[in-house]
Write a protein that holds these residues in place. Sequence first.
Motif, PDB file in Angstrom:
ATOM      1  N   MET A 112       0.837  -1.201   0.000  1.00 44.21           N
ATOM      2  CA  MET A 112       0.000   0.000   0.000  1.00 44.21           C
ATOM      3  C   MET A 112       0.871   1.251   0.000  1.00 44.21           C
ATOM      4  N   ALA A 113       1.959   1.221   0.759  1.00 42.69           N
ATOM      5  CA  ALA A 113       2.878   2.365   0.782  1.00 42.69           C
ATOM      6  C   ALA A 113       3.529   2.586  -0.583  1.00 42.69           C
ATOM      7  N   ARG A 114       3.555   1.540  -1.410  1.00 44.03           N
ATOM      8  CA  ARG A 114       4.115   1.653  -2.755  1.00 44.03           C
ATOM      9  C   ARG A 114       3.039   1.965  -3.796  1.00 44.03           C
ATOM     10  N   GLY A 115       1.836   2.265  -3.351  1.00 43.15           N
ATOM     11  CA  GLY A 115       0.795   2.743  -4.251  1.00 43.15           C
ATOM     12  C   GLY A 115      -0.217   1.728  -4.731  1.00 43.15           C
ATOM     13  N   ILE A 116      -0.226   0.520  -4.169  1.00 44.15           N
ATOM     14  CA  ILE A 116      -1.208  -0.486  -4.590  1.00 44.15           C
ATOM     15  C   ILE A 116      -2.433  -0.394  -3.681  1.00 44.15           C
ATOM     16  N   PRO A 117      -3.635  -0.258  -4.228  1.00 38.92           N
ATOM     17  CA  PRO A 117      -4.837  -0.128  -3.405  1.00 38.92           C
ATOM     18  C   PRO A 117      -5.086  -1.365  -2.544  1.00 38.92           C
ATOM     19  N   ALA A 118      -5.611  -1.136  -1.360  1.00 39.51           N
ATOM     20  CA  ALA A 118      -5.893  -2.238  -0.435  1.00 39.51           C
ATOM     21  C   ALA A 118      -6.848  -3.256  -1.045  1.00 39.51           C
ATOM     22  N   ALA A 119      -7.777  -2.800  -1.871  1.00 36.96           N
ATOM     23  CA  ALA A 119      -8.768  -3.695  -2.467  1.00 36.96           C
ATOM     24  C   ALA A 119      -8.141  -4.701  -3.416  1.00 36.96           C
ATOM     25  N   ARG A 120      -6.896  -4.448  -3.843  1.00 34.29           N
ATOM     26  CA  ARG A 120      -6.205  -5.362  -4.759  1.00 34.29           C
ATOM     27  C   ARG A 120      -5.342  -6.388  -4.016  1.00 34.29           C
ATOM     28  N   LEU A 121      -5.332  -6.328  -2.704  1.00 32.47           N
ATOM     29  CA  LEU A 121      -4.418  -7.149  -1.908  1.00 32.47           C
ATOM     30  C   LEU A 121      -5.205  -8.166  -1.083  1.00 32.47           C
ATOM     31  N   TYR A 122      -4.928  -9.454  -1.314  1.00 31.72           N
ATOM     32  CA  TYR A 122      -5.618 -10.547  -0.624  1.00 31.72           C
ATOM     33  C   TYR A 122      -4.616 -11.298   0.243  1.00 31.72           C
ATOM     34  N   LEU A 123      -4.955 -11.463   1.513  1.00 38.22           N
ATOM     35  CA  LEU A 123      -4.023 -12.079   2.457  1.00 38.22           C
ATOM     36  C   LEU A 123      -4.215 -13.591   2.529  1.00 38.22           C
ATOM     37  N   ASP A 124      -3.129 -14.300   2.411  1.00 35.97           N
ATOM     38  CA  ASP A 124      -3.103 -15.745   2.661  1.00 35.97           C
ATOM     39  C   ASP A 124      -2.264 -15.966   3.913  1.00 35.97           C
ATOM     40  N   ASP A 125      -2.933 -16.181   5.026  1.00 36.29           N
ATOM     41  CA  ASP A 125      -2.249 -16.283   6.318  1.00 36.29           C
ATOM     42  C   ASP A 125      -1.667 -17.657   6.595  1.00 36.29           C
ATOM     43  N   ALA A 126      -1.836 -18.606   5.697  1.00 41.21           N
ATOM     44  CA  ALA A 126      -1.365 -19.969   5.951  1.00 41.21           C
ATOM     45  C   ALA A 126      -0.344 -20.414   4.904  1.00 41.21           C
ATOM     46  N   GLY A 127       0.431 -19.464   4.403  1.00 44.64           N
ATOM     47  CA  GLY A 127       1.493 -19.814   3.462  1.00 44.64           C
ATOM     48  C   GLY A 127       2.769 -20.151   4.210  1.00 44.64           C
ATOM     49  N   PHE A 128       2.744 -21.237   4.950  1.00 40.44           N
ATOM     50  CA  PHE A 128       3.863 -21.584   5.832  1.00 40.44           C
ATOM     51  C   PHE A 128       5.096 -22.052   5.068  1.00 40.44           C
ATOM     52  N   ARG A 129       4.883 -22.561   3.874  1.00 41.33           N
ATOM     53  CA  ARG A 129       6.003 -22.946   3.013  1.00 41.33           C
ATOM     54  C   ARG A 129       5.551 -22.792   1.576  1.00 41.33           C
ATOM     55  N   THR A 130       6.471 -22.907   0.663  1.00 43.84           N
ATOM     56  CA  THR A 130       6.174 -22.623  -0.738  1.00 43.84           C
ATOM     57  C   THR A 130       5.081 -23.528  -1.278  1.00 43.84           C
ATOM     58  N   LEU A 131       5.116 -24.806  -0.942  1.00 39.44           N
ATOM     59  CA  LEU A 131       4.081 -25.728  -1.403  1.00 39.44           C
ATOM     60  C   LEU A 131       2.703 -25.262  -0.941  1.00 39.44           C
ATOM     61  N   ASP A 132       2.593 -24.852   0.307  1.00 38.10           N
ATOM     62  CA  ASP A 132       1.316 -24.371   0.835  1.00 38.10           C
ATOM     63  C   ASP A 132       0.828 -23.162   0.048  1.00 38.10           C
ATOM     64  N   SER A 133       1.725 -22.222  -0.221  1.00 38.96           N
ATOM     65  CA  SER A 133       1.347 -21.002  -0.940  1.00 38.96           C
ATOM     66  C   SER A 133       0.830 -21.310  -2.332  1.00 38.96           C
ATOM     67  N   VAL A 134       1.525 -22.184  -3.041  1.00 40.35           N
ATOM     68  CA  VAL A 134       1.140 -22.509  -4.416  1.00 40.35           C
ATOM     69  C   VAL A 134      -0.188 -23.247  -4.454  1.00 40.35           C
ATOM     70  N   VAL A 135      -0.340 -24.256  -3.620  1.00 40.22           N
ATOM     71  CA  VAL A 135      -1.568 -25.050  -3.638  1.00 40.22           C
ATOM     72  C   VAL A 135      -2.755 -24.218  -3.173  1.00 40.22           C
ATOM     73  N   ARG A 136      -2.556 -23.389  -2.174  1.00 42.60           N
ATOM     74  CA  ARG A 136      -3.656 -22.549  -1.682  1.00 42.60           C
ATOM     75  C   ARG A 136      -4.057 -21.499  -2.714  1.00 42.60           C
ATOM     76  N   ALA A 137      -3.118 -21.020  -3.520  1.00 37.41           N
ATOM     77  CA  ALA A 137      -3.483 -20.089  -4.590  1.00 37.41           C
ATOM     78  C   ALA A 137      -4.523 -20.712  -5.514  1.00 37.41           C
TER      79      ALA A 137
END
Length: 217
Positions: A112-137
């Motif tokens: 957001m400080a770099r100019g990206i609107p909050a509405a464009r940002l989705y939080l994934d709080d369970a990306g504990f490792r790369t596999l988790d991040s990719v599969v959860r996407a």
Amino acid sequence: MSASRRGLRRVWPWLLLLGAALLLGLVLANRVVERAAVGRLYSSTRDVPARKVALVLGTSPSAYGRPNLYYTARMDAAAALYRAGKVQDFILSGDNSTRFYDEPSAMKRDLMARGIPAARLYLDDAGFRTLDSVVRAQKIFGQSSFVVVSQHFHNERAIFLARRRGLDVVGYDAADVTGAGGLKTQVRELLARASAVLDVTLLNAQPKFLGDGIKIR
């Protein structure tokens, strides 16, 4: 010759064989991961294929009391993609295992400080490792085609994991880190690649958490 020395002489060839097998495994895993990402990595926003969503892989914002250069470079890279019109929305995937440590919220604040609107940002709080991040996407956010944002070596591993899931993923490389810290990370990456190959070929590893879907508008 003592019994202990005789025992060592018998065991020593097996230890050498084990060491050679482990080294070969690391080399092969590294090669498999590298090959999966050939032609899918970009260092210029001009060349990155446009996608609706970018998956930004998290790391700690600070290290040893100082800003983490890996983290800063990833935030800069994500903002560059947005300014270039290459992506519209972002999945910010990282570790939020306790209320004292929250990578996704830090990424949201800094993007957001770099100019990206909050509405464009989705939080994934369970990306504990790369596999988790990719599969959860895919499974939580419904994305089968996206840009992954991290350093080159990390993007290679993420693309390998994504392609094993049948996902159409490319990577935008954030600036790398040189010096002793960078060397330590590269050595650790070799082990991470071996683990990734085992996860998808033998262990059928799954994310620690899944949960309800989140629709990206």
